[in-house]
Enzyme design. Structure first.
Site, PDB file in Angstrom:
ATOM      1  N   PHE A   1      15.845  12.207  58.817  1.00 15.77           N
ATOM      2  CA  PHE A   1      14.686  13.095  58.818  1.00 15.77           C
ATOM      3  C   PHE A   1      14.560  13.705  60.211  1.00 15.77           C
ATOM      4  CE2 PHE A   1      10.085  13.624  59.536  1.00 15.77           C
ATOM      5  CZ  PHE A   1       9.695  14.318  58.397  1.00 15.77           C
TER       6      PHE A   1
ATOM      7  N   GLU B   1      11.443  17.575  68.327  1.00 12.39           N
ATOM      8  CA  GLU B   1      12.266  18.304  69.310  1.00 12.39           C
ATOM      9  C   GLU B   1      11.856  17.857  70.708  1.00 12.39           C
ATOM     10  OE1 GLU B   1      11.880  22.481  68.523  1.00 12.39           O
ATOM     11  OE2 GLU B   1      12.567  22.251  66.450  1.00 12.39           O
TER      12      GLU B   1
ATOM     13  N   TRP C   1      15.691  12.789  69.333  1.00 15.29           N
ATOM     14  CA  TRP C   1      15.202  11.479  68.891  1.00 15.29           C
ATOM     15  C   TRP C   1      15.262  11.305  67.371  1.00 15.29           C
ATOM     16  CZ3 TRP C   1      14.779   7.731  72.275  1.00 15.29           C
ATOM     17  CH2 TRP C   1      14.593   8.066  73.617  1.00 15.29           C
ATOM     18  N   ILE C   2      16.403  11.611  66.797  1.00 11.72           N
ATOM     19  CA  ILE C   2      16.534  11.508  65.337  1.00 11.72           C
ATOM     20  C   ILE C   2      17.310  10.233  64.971  1.00 11.72           C
ATOM     21  CG2 ILE C   2      17.375  12.684  63.246  1.00 11.72           C
ATOM     22  CD1 ILE C   2      15.047  14.132  64.903  1.00 11.72           C
TER      23      ILE C   2
ATOM     24  N   ARG D   1       9.148 -27.847  71.113  1.00 14.26           N
ATOM     25  CA  ARG D   1       9.232 -27.814  72.573  1.00 14.26           C
ATOM     26  C   ARG D   1       8.218 -28.795  73.185  1.00 14.26           C
ATOM     27  NH1 ARG D   1      12.328 -26.713  76.973  1.00 14.26           N
ATOM     28  NH2 ARG D   1      11.104 -25.805  78.679  1.00 14.26           N
TER      29      ARG D   1
ATOM     30  N   ILE E   1       5.123 -17.725  74.270  1.00 16.75           N
ATOM     31  CA  ILE E   1       5.157 -19.126  73.806  1.00 16.75           C
ATOM     32  C   ILE E   1       6.508 -19.759  74.108  1.00 16.75           C
ATOM     33  CG2 ILE E   1       5.274 -20.507  71.659  1.00 16.75           C
ATOM     34  CD1 ILE E   1       2.920 -18.851  70.601  1.00 16.75           C
TER      35      ILE E   1
ATOM     36  N   GLU F   1       6.571   8.052  63.894  1.00 15.27           N
ATOM     37  CA  GLU F   1       5.890   8.325  62.606  1.00 15.27           C
ATOM     38  C   GLU F   1       4.381   8.453  62.769  1.00 15.27           C
ATOM     39  OE1 GLU F   1       7.769   7.020  59.122  1.00 15.27           O
ATOM     40  OE2 GLU F   1       9.282   5.871  60.203  1.00 15.27           O
TER      41      GLU F   1
ATOM     42  N   GLU G   1      -2.149   7.032  69.016  1.00 14.54           N
ATOM     43  CA  GLU G   1      -3.213   8.003  69.326  1.00 14.54           C
ATOM     44  C   GLU G   1      -3.389   8.992  68.173  1.00 14.54           C
ATOM     45  OE1 GLU G   1      -0.840   7.051  71.399  1.00 14.54           O
ATOM     46  OE2 GLU G   1      -1.935   6.155  73.067  1.00 14.54           O
TER      47      GLU G   1
END
Ligand SMILES: Cc1cc2nc3c(=O)[nH]c(=O)nc-3n(C[C@H](O)[C@H](O)[C@H](O)COP(=O)(O)OP(=O)(O)OC[C@H]3O[C@@H](n4cnc5c(N)ncnc54)[C@H](O)[C@@H]3O)c2cc1C
Length: 398
Positions: A135, A139, A168-169, A280, A349, A375, A379
């Protein structure tokens, strides 16, 4: 004393899951244990998407998610999609995002707006795991402000010429086809945007990959370039000028799989933290007995249940035919912020172990940060929810 397994969704009466949902979840869990778990750490280190596992998942017949059987998918309901993606999200946010994205952010636009030919050409092979889609909206200069895109589509005889670049695809270097958005008439603003399917190998179209990212390492994320790229008229999805509507519909529906995969991530962090806290020992006792550790576990349990309620509520509303944008934004925003906090605490932890490459919490921490941005960032979701709550934006019920 053995540790009781964490409650999976079918044990929660509020979610109202059926026996069929339960069986589906178990099936996906078995598949992931056998095929995905053994390769995840290696793929993270190599920043490689496990395409072979996706292909194998295609053989289960579940990959197409909510794509109906007439289009070659399994026609699952949205609750089933959530159960499936939650299980995968326990292992990998990116793999879960790819599977969940099939029938939502990648495929839904074609399913709803595409031609018969586009649906049969792309969705059927897609649902079998034989092809991968992506998708492409963002840009370099337009992310949240998607309508400000500069990639241009020019109408010519028999088709369109695309010029510009996407950034960023996901799956830029592995996908076989891309749902690409381009502006055909800047004077029309968002009403000038068109959607196209672009196949890898098209002349004038090339892809690149960004390496050494903070997170989303399996995602093969990168750029797309269009240089006088000719597309035939048959590549246009829906009508010219409907691209923005198609993008918003796809992203809005995609928030379902985002909420489900993030819920799975919360579950994985809680699981790992419980086991570690009990095994632990410091100061002569398990750290599970330290109250400051216990408060973190408490908050994780509440985050898991809240994330699930918001996400499955969204799914149920979609199954009942509602559009539920407000609920989708709430599910996406809450689960993204919750996984960020939960993963942060889960790393804490485990002390130094949480920083090491074997830590599931460490991987979720990296991918949670990405999920607060993609997606629709936190904000953007807050802005949308505010508009619904204040009556500035009206919820579309159906
Ligand atoms: C790993 C990864 C994978 C991605 N995969 C894809 C993909 O497959 N396809 C695709 O199209 N895109 C993809 N993206 C892009 C992603 O969708 C964008 O990064 C996102 O929309 C935000 O845009 P931006 O990065 O340009 O930030 P900008 O839009 O420039 O925002 C900058 C800051 O302003 C904030 N902001 C925005 N609006 C408001 C507001 N109204 N009020 C206050 N603050 C605001 C933002 O939240 C952010 O903090 C991916 C990104 C990453 C990191």
């Amino acid at each position: 004393m053995d540790l009781e397994p964490l409650p999976s969704p079918e044990h929660d009466p509020m979610l109202g899951l059926t026996e069929a949902h339960h069986e589906l979840r178990e099936r996906v869990d078995r598949f992931a244990t056998e095929h995905l778990d053994p390769v995840i750490a290696e793929c993270e280190a190599e920043e490689r998407f496990p395409r072979e596992v996706l292909q194998k998942f295609g053989e289960t017949g579940l990959l197409g998610g909510t794509i109906p059987s007439e289009q070659g998918g399994p026609g699952l309901d949205n609750i089933s999609l959530c159960a499936m993606v939650e299980e995968l999200g326990r292992r990998s946010q990116v793999f879960a995002g790819m599977v969940g994205g099939m029938s939502t952010v990648f495929g839904a636009g074609l399913l709803r707006y595409g031609s018969d030919d586009q649906r049969s050409r792309y969705l059927q092979r897609f649902a079998r795991g034989e092809s991968m889609g992506a998708f492409a909206l963002t840009e370099a200069r337009s992310g949240s402000d998607a309508a400000g895109m500069e990639t241009a589509a020019r109408k010519v005889d028999g088709g369109w010429v695309i010029d510009g670049a996407k950034a960023w695809i996901d799956f830029s270097t592995v996908a076989d086809w891309f749902l690409v958005f381009a502006q055909s008439d800047p004077s029309q603003g968002r009403h000038g945007i068109c959607a196209f399917v672009v196949e890898r190998g098209t002349e004038g179209f090339s892809t690149s990959e960004y390496r050494n990212k903070l997170g989303w390492r399996l995602g093969s994320v990168g750029g797309l370039e269009f240089d006088q790229c000719f597309l035939p008229d048959t590549a246009l999805v829906g009508e010219a000028g409907k691209g923005y509507e198609i993008a918003m519909y796809s992203v809005g529906y995609g928030r379902l799989q985002v909420g489900a995969r993030l819920t799975g991530g919360i579950r994985a962090c809680l699981d790992e933290s419980r086991e570690y806290a009990r095994s632990r020992r410091i100061f002569d006792k398990p750290i599970a007995e330290l109250q400051l550790i216990q408060t973190k576990i408490v908050d994780m349990g509440i985050a898991l249940d809240t994330g699930r309620y918001l996400t499955y509520r969204f799914a149920r509303m979609l199954d009942e035919g509602h559009i539920a944008r407000r609920e989708g934004s709430m599910a996406k925003l809450y689960t993204a912020e919750a996984l960020m906090q939960v993963a942060h605490d889960a790393v804490q932890i485990q002390g130094a172990r949480g920083i090491g490459e074997d830590s599931v919490a460490g991987r979720m921490f990296r991918d949670a940060k990405v999920s607060e941005i993609v997606e629709g960032s936190n904000e953007v979701q807050r802005t949308l929810i505010a508009e619904y709550e204040l009556g500035i934006r009206r919820p579309k019920r159906r």
